[in-house]
Each structure stands twice: as C-alpha cells, then as structure tokens.
Design an enzyme around this catalytic site. Structure first.
Site, PDB file in Angstrom:
ATOM      1  NE  ARG A  14      -0.647  -1.247   4.687  1.00 57.63           N
ATOM      2  CZ  ARG A  14      -0.222  -0.568   5.745  1.00 57.63           C
ATOM      3  NH1 ARG A  14      -0.432   0.723   5.832  1.00 57.63           N
ATOM      4  NH2 ARG A  14       0.398  -1.195   6.720  1.00 57.63           N
ATOM      5  CE1 TYR A 154       8.651   7.068  10.041  1.00 64.60           C
ATOM      6  CE2 TYR A 154       8.938   9.447  10.082  1.00 64.60           C
ATOM      7  CZ  TYR A 154       8.614   8.284   9.399  1.00 64.60           C
ATOM      8  OH  TYR A 154       8.264   8.363   8.061  1.00 64.60           O
TER       9      TYR A 154
HETATM   10  P1  NAP Z   1       2.089   2.710   4.909  1.00 73.93           P
HETATM   11  O1  NAP Z   1       0.947   3.116   4.056  1.00 73.93           O
HETATM   12  O2  NAP Z   1       1.872   2.504   6.361  1.00 73.93           O
HETATM   13  O3  NAP Z   1       2.735   1.368   4.271  1.00 73.93           O
HETATM   14  C1  NAP Z   1       3.843   0.780   4.886  1.00 73.93           C
HETATM   15  C2  NAP Z   1       4.276  -0.426   4.090  1.00 73.93           C
HETATM   16  O4  NAP Z   1       5.428  -1.000   4.739  1.00 73.93           O
HETATM   17  C3  NAP Z   1       3.231  -1.516   4.008  1.00 73.93           C
HETATM   18  O5  NAP Z   1       3.277  -2.105   2.731  1.00 73.93           O
HETATM   19  C4  NAP Z   1       3.707  -2.523   5.060  1.00 73.93           C
HETATM   20  O6  NAP Z   1       3.353  -3.862   4.744  1.00 73.93           O
HETATM   21  C5  NAP Z   1       5.196  -2.396   4.917  1.00 73.93           C
HETATM   22  N1  NAP Z   1       5.942  -2.880   6.083  1.00 73.93           N
HETATM   23  C6  NAP Z   1       5.878  -2.446   7.357  1.00 73.93           C
HETATM   24  N2  NAP Z   1       6.737  -3.137   8.119  1.00 73.93           N
HETATM   25  C7  NAP Z   1       7.350  -4.036   7.316  1.00 73.93           C
HETATM   26  C8  NAP Z   1       8.331  -5.041   7.519  1.00 73.93           C
HETATM   27  N3  NAP Z   1       8.876  -5.247   8.722  1.00 73.93           N
HETATM   28  N4  NAP Z   1       8.737  -5.792   6.456  1.00 73.93           N
HETATM   29  C9  NAP Z   1       8.208  -5.593   5.224  1.00 73.93           C
HETATM   30  N5  NAP Z   1       7.267  -4.651   4.972  1.00 73.93           N
HETATM   31  C10 NAP Z   1       6.839  -3.895   6.007  1.00 73.93           C
HETATM   32  O7  NAP Z   1       3.280   3.762   4.811  1.00 73.93           O
HETATM   33  P2  NAP Z   1       3.597   4.907   3.727  1.00 73.93           P
HETATM   34  O8  NAP Z   1       3.011   6.164   4.200  1.00 73.93           O
HETATM   35  O9  NAP Z   1       3.332   4.412   2.365  1.00 73.93           O
HETATM   36  O10 NAP Z   1       5.191   5.037   3.963  1.00 73.93           O
HETATM   37  C11 NAP Z   1       6.128   4.348   3.180  1.00 73.93           C
HETATM   38  C12 NAP Z   1       7.514   4.843   3.543  1.00 73.93           C
HETATM   39  O11 NAP Z   1       7.573   6.258   3.355  1.00 73.93           O
HETATM   40  C13 NAP Z   1       7.883   4.601   5.006  1.00 73.93           C
HETATM   41  O12 NAP Z   1       9.253   4.289   5.112  1.00 73.93           O
HETATM   42  C14 NAP Z   1       7.594   5.933   5.655  1.00 73.93           C
HETATM   43  O13 NAP Z   1       8.352   6.137   6.821  1.00 73.93           O
HETATM   44  C15 NAP Z   1       8.002   6.875   4.549  1.00 73.93           C
HETATM   45  N6  NAP Z   1       7.416   8.202   4.651  1.00 73.93           N
HETATM   46  C16 NAP Z   1       6.072   8.379   4.577  1.00 73.93           C
HETATM   47  C17 NAP Z   1       5.538   9.656   4.688  1.00 73.93           C
HETATM   48  C18 NAP Z   1       4.069   9.937   4.594  1.00 73.93           C
HETATM   49  O14 NAP Z   1       3.687  11.104   4.761  1.00 73.93           O
HETATM   50  N7  NAP Z   1       3.222   8.977   4.315  1.00 73.93           N
HETATM   51  C19 NAP Z   1       6.391  10.745   4.890  1.00 73.93           C
HETATM   52  C20 NAP Z   1       7.756  10.524   4.973  1.00 73.93           C
HETATM   53  C21 NAP Z   1       8.258   9.249   4.846  1.00 73.93           C
HETATM   54  P3  NAP Z   1       2.132  -4.643   5.488  1.00 73.93           P
HETATM   55  O15 NAP Z   1       1.022  -3.665   5.609  1.00 73.93           O
HETATM   56  O16 NAP Z   1       1.849  -5.770   4.568  1.00 73.93           O
HETATM   57  O17 NAP Z   1       2.648  -5.076   6.832  1.00 73.93           O
END
Ligand code: NAP
Length: 246
Positions: A14, A154
């Site tokens: 996702r 984080y």
């Molecule tokens: P998200 O919607 O919560 O999705 C997180 C993804 O990581 C999911 O596919 C989840 O898989 C997977 N995941 C979590 N733990 C894992 C593990 N131990 N091994 C393998 N897969 C794992 O997050 P997002 O917002 O898309 O964020 C993605 C990245 O961008 C992250 O590193 C986050 O810190 C970074 N980021 C996001 C934002 C933001 O505003 N959204 C801003 C800055 C940085 P499952 O659900 O299948 O467990």
C-alpha cells in the site's frame, strides 16, 4: 525509462511503496513486491500491474529479519537473474513523547526502518557488486532532517537512513552503484490518515504549496533515481515536501 530492469520494492502492499511498484512497472521494470502482512493489499498491487501488462511477483517477509532480507534478494535473483533497483520503503511509526515511549516502540521502529534498510542494502549490494551496476533508493523522511516532537524513534531511524545512504554511496560508487535517499514530507497514505485534523492544519500552515503530497509525487522521483537519467547523482537526499523544508 526502466525497460527490462528488475526492481525490488519493500513495503509494496500500500501507500508509497505501492505507487513506486506500479510506476516502475509502467516504465517497463519487472517488480518483486515485498510486504509483511497485508496479503490483500499486495495482491491488489500485483493485479494492477498485471492488468497494465506488467510483471510482478509477491514476496511476504519481514525485512527487519536479516535472513528474510537475504532470502528476498536470492528470491529475486532466482526469478529474474539480477537486481537492478532496490527501494527500501518499508516503514512503521510508533509515536509517543519520550517520557511515554516504551523501549519496544523505539526498538521496533529502528529495527524495521533502519535495520531493515541495512539488511536489504547489504544483501542486494553483494549481488549488485558482481553485476557492477545498481540503484539503491532509501525512503527517509523530512522528520529525519528536522526532527519532530513525539517521534524520537522515527526521526532517529530516518536520520540514520540518511547517514547510511551517504556511506553506502561512498563505498559502492566506484562499482557503478548509485545510492540516494528520498525524504518525503506529508504524503496522503494510511500512515498520515491517523493524524487529527488540527495536526494536519498545523502541518499545512508550514507547507508553501499548501497541500499534502500524493504517493505519485514520491514515485515519480523514484522512477528518475532508478533510471539512467540519474547516473551522475549519488549520495543525495532529495525532499518531496511541497517546500516544507528548505
Ligand atoms: P504505509 O501506508 O503505512 O505502508 C507501509 C508499508 O510498509 C506496508 O506495505 C507494510 O506492509 C510495509 N511494512 C511495514 N513493516 C514491514 C516489515 N517489517 N517488512 C516488510 N514490509 C513492512 O506507509 P507509507 O506512508 O506508504 O510510507 C512508506 C515509507 O515512506 C515509510 O518508510 C515511511 O516512513 C516513509 N514516509 C512516509 C511519509 C508519509 O507522509 N506517508 C512521509 C515521509 C516518509 P504490510 O502492511 O503488509 O505489513
């Protein structure tokens, strides 16, 4: 831009990882979709790629486990013979003020976000070194640059990713491997959906473009960093944040 490339995207069930995987496939890359638990989400990503004529395979596993990360790289090598691109995107949050933050909240965020990225980079780079080519893209965060109350764990994990990116770029550059980091600001995903309306309003007041980002804003940069268009760029941290941090 990525015709005949082979990519691994961690956390592709996702959010940002899903968008990166779909965007890579649209540009011609075969994609290994890693995720930890969300079978339906991962299957949906795979189906969207296949409906558009792309190639994707699923890999379920926790990247914070050193041996699972090794198995992920070997799985990709066995299926597609090589690894051209690794995107370390899997990430979690466990927010709390430091007074209330439990030891396990700190450890789990460091283990998934930072150690997971190390595990994958270590095992992928040994394959990329033999190929003498590769692109590693680490997903950091603006919080790793400016910090944030309630996110000691984080912020530390994301700052660590920046240090790791620059060190890997120095170690691997002479072997044709580029390593860069993307530092997203506030992007509309499940991770930011949980924030309250007043938190969102405060955040928006600090964003010159006055809106949250979309997952495509991040995945478009990932495509560029994965492609030959970025061959002379390494060790960089590029923000995708509507101008929030400058
Ligand atoms: P998200 O919607 O919560 O999705 C997180 C993804 O990581 C999911 O596919 C989840 O898989 C997977 N995941 C979590 N733990 C894992 C593990 N131990 N091994 C393998 N897969 C794992 O997050 P997002 O917002 O898309 O964020 C993605 C990245 O961008 C992250 O590193 C986050 O810190 C970074 N980021 C996001 C934002 C933001 O505003 N959204 C801003 C800055 C940085 P499952 O659900 O299948 O467990």
């Amino acid at each position: 831009m990525l015709k005949d490339k082979v990519a691994i995207v961690t956390g592709a069930s996702r959010g940002i990882g899903k968008s990166i995987a779909i965007n890579f496939a649209r540009q011609g890359s075969k994609v290994v979709l890693n995720y930890r638990s969300d079978d339906n989400g991962a299957e949906t990503t795979k189906q969207e790629i296949e409906q558009n004529g792309g190639v994707a395979i699923l890999h379920k596993g926790d990247v914070s486990d050193f041996y699972v990360a090794e198995e992920l790289m070997n799985f990709c090598k066995e299926k597609f013979s090589r690894i051209d691109i690794l995107v370390n995107n899997a990430g979690i949050t466990r927010d709390a003020l430091v007074m209330r933050m439990k030891e396990e909240d700190f450890d789990s965020v460091i283990n998934v976000n930072l150690k997971g990225s190390f595990n994958c980079a270590k095992h992928a780079s040994s394959i990329m070194l033999r190929q003498k080519s590769g692109k590693i893209i680490n997903i950091s965060s603006v919080i790793g640059i400016i910090g944030n109350a309630g996110q000691v764990n984080y912020a530390a994990s994301k700052a660590g990713i920046i240090g790791m990116t620059k060190s890997l770029a120095k170690e691997l550059g002479s072997r044709g491997i580029n390593v860069n980091a993307i530092a997203p600001g506030f992007i509309e995903t499940d991770m930011t959906d949980v924030l309250g309306d007043n938190v969102k309003e405060t955040i928006l007041s600090h964003i010159p473009l006055k809106k949250m980002g979309k997952t495509e804003d991040v995945s478009n940069l990932a495509v560029f960093l994965a492609s030959n268009m970025s061959d002379y760029i390494t060790g960089q941290v590029i923000t995708v944040d509507g101008g929030m941090v400058m």
